[in-house]
Design an enzyme around this catalytic site. Structure first.
Site, short mmCIF file in Angstrom:
data_model
loop_
_atom_site.label_atom_id
_atom_site.label_comp_id
_atom_site.label_asym_id
_atom_site.label_seq_id
_atom_site.Cartn_x
_atom_site.Cartn_y
_atom_site.Cartn_z
N SER A 144 0.86 -1.19 0.00
CA SER A 144 0.00 0.00 0.00
C SER A 144 0.90 1.24 0.00
O SER A 144 2.08 1.14 0.38
CB SER A 144 -0.83 0.00 1.28
N TYR A 157 -2.50 -1.64 10.41
CA TYR A 157 -2.44 -1.73 8.94
C TYR A 157 -1.09 -1.22 8.45
O TYR A 157 -0.43 -1.85 7.61
CB TYR A 157 -3.59 -0.89 8.35
P1 NAD Z 1 -11.50 -6.15 -0.32
O1 NAD Z 1 -12.13 -6.13 1.01
O2 NAD Z 1 -12.33 -5.95 -1.53
O3 NAD Z 1 -10.68 -7.48 -0.52
C1 NAD Z 1 -9.99 -8.12 0.52
C2 NAD Z 1 -9.96 -9.59 0.20
O4 NAD Z 1 -9.33 -10.27 1.30
C3 NAD Z 1 -11.37 -10.17 0.06
O5 NAD Z 1 -11.37 -11.14 -0.95
C4 NAD Z 1 -11.59 -10.79 1.42
O6 NAD Z 1 -12.54 -11.82 1.38
C5 NAD Z 1 -10.19 -11.32 1.70
N1 NAD Z 1 -9.99 -11.66 3.10
C6 NAD Z 1 -10.27 -10.92 4.20
N2 NAD Z 1 -10.01 -11.64 5.31
C7 NAD Z 1 -9.56 -12.85 4.91
C8 NAD Z 1 -9.14 -14.03 5.58
N3 NAD Z 1 -9.16 -14.13 6.90
N4 NAD Z 1 -8.75 -15.08 4.84
C9 NAD Z 1 -8.76 -15.01 3.47
N5 NAD Z 1 -9.16 -13.94 2.79
C10 NAD Z 1 -9.54 -12.87 3.49
O7 NAD Z 1 -10.31 -5.07 -0.27
P2 NAD Z 1 -9.28 -4.54 -1.37
O8 NAD Z 1 -9.36 -3.08 -1.31
O9 NAD Z 1 -9.45 -5.25 -2.66
O10 NAD Z 1 -7.89 -4.95 -0.68
C11 NAD Z 1 -7.03 -5.92 -1.22
C12 NAD Z 1 -5.61 -5.63 -0.76
O11 NAD Z 1 -5.19 -4.39 -1.31
C13 NAD Z 1 -5.46 -5.52 0.76
O12 NAD Z 1 -4.26 -6.12 1.16
C14 NAD Z 1 -5.42 -4.02 0.97
O13 NAD Z 1 -4.74 -3.68 2.14
C15 NAD Z 1 -4.68 -3.58 -0.28
N6 NAD Z 1 -4.86 -2.16 -0.60
C16 NAD Z 1 -6.08 -1.68 -0.93
C17 NAD Z 1 -6.20 -0.33 -1.24
C18 NAD Z 1 -7.51 0.26 -1.65
O14 NAD Z 1 -7.58 1.49 -1.77
N7 NAD Z 1 -8.54 -0.52 -1.89
C19 NAD Z 1 -5.09 0.51 -1.19
C20 NAD Z 1 -3.87 -0.03 -0.84
C21 NAD Z 1 -3.76 -1.37 -0.55
#
Ligand code: NAD
Length: 262
Positions: A144, A157
């Protein structure tokens, strides 16, 4: 299937946390590039398996869904062994919780460190011997902008995301003389369910409407004033898996609309 339009044909990719958001976007782009894909989350619903089947059908690849709760290290390891092959490992699963440090619930701290950081240690430890045997491998960790910078109230986080950047560098050094690379993608804000879930609380906290929260709070540090997309995350991942990226290892690629340039 031509290997030019399908450069990742015959590779198998395991993408953690891929039944929604960025993980799903990455699974779709890797499948479009010809990789067989293994989707994952902690649920085991018909719709999870149907999602994988749909991706498989659309791109003519083998696509499976394996349920594993990545807060459990053994389950994380089992995900990779059950996949049977793992040429590309994308550690993407993640959760968020926002609270001042003195009020931060210990259970949330432990869950965030386990899912966002420790699961990547476990999956990578299982995947590396498989990559070595196959003679090729790519580890792509979804960190991130918060893996490089901090914000208040996101202690767990930010600790986990800085941790995964460090883990990425270590994996890269341990595989440096092999045809294996390890890199981290550092997204800025991408509009996914994880981000969507933060909007109502932020609206309450700042007493603002949705549009103002998006522009003046969420995208305050994103100079482009646009969310990055899940397709862009997938495209960056496909690039890191390409021959052009064979000497890119142990580093981070920011896809953040200029956030970390500030
Ligand atoms: P999201 O909530 O859409 O996806 C998260 C995924 O992780 C989902 O498929 C969820 O089911 C899964 N998950 C959660 N707990 C779990 C567990 N215990 N076991 C297995 N799977 C599990 O969120 P996202 O925004 O797509 O985030 C995905 C990644 O990207 C994360 O690591 C997040 O920190 C990172 N990220 C997101 C953003 C953003 O702006 N969306 C920015 C920077 C980093």
């Amino acid at each position: 299937m031509s290997t030019i339009s399908h450069p990742l044909a015959s590779k198998t990719a395991v993408i953690t946390g891929s039944n929604s958001g960025i993980g799903l976007g990455i699974a779709k782009e890797l499948a479009k590039a010809g990789a067989d894909v293994v989707l994952n989350s902690y649920t085991d619903r018909d719709e999870d398996h149907a999602l994988a089947a749909e991706i498989g059908k659309e791109h003519g690849v083998t696509a499976r869904y394996i349920a594993a709760d990545l807060s459990d290290g053994e389950a994380a390891r089992r995900l990779v062994t059950e996949a049977g092959a793992c040429d590309i490992l994308v550690n993407n699963a993640g959760i968020q919780h926002v609270a001042p440090l003195q009020d931060f619930p210990t259970a949330k701290w432990n869950a965030i460190i386990a899912i966002n950081l420790s699961s990547a240690f476990h999956t990578t430890a299982e995947a590396l011997p498989m990559m070595r045997k196959a003679g090729w491998g790519r580890v792509v960790n979804i960190a991130s902008a918060h893996g490089l910078t901090a914000s208040p109230y996101k202690s767990a986080y930010i600790a986990a995301k800085h941790g995964i950047v460090g883990l990425t560098k270590t994996v890269a050094l341990e595989t440096a003389e092999e045809p294996i690379t390890a890199n981290a993608i550092c997204p800025g804000y991408v509009l996914t369910p994880l981000v969507e879930a933060q909007i109502p609380d932020t609206m309450k906290e700042y007493d603002m409407d949705r549009e103002t929260v998006i522009r003046d709070v969420m995208l305050k540090r994103q100079p482009s004033k646009e969310f990055a997309t899940t397709e862009q995350m997938g495209g960056t991942c496909v690039f890191l898996c390409s021959d052009a990226a064979a000497q890119i290892t142990g580093t981070t690629i920011s896809v953040d609309g200029g956030w970390t340039a500030l």
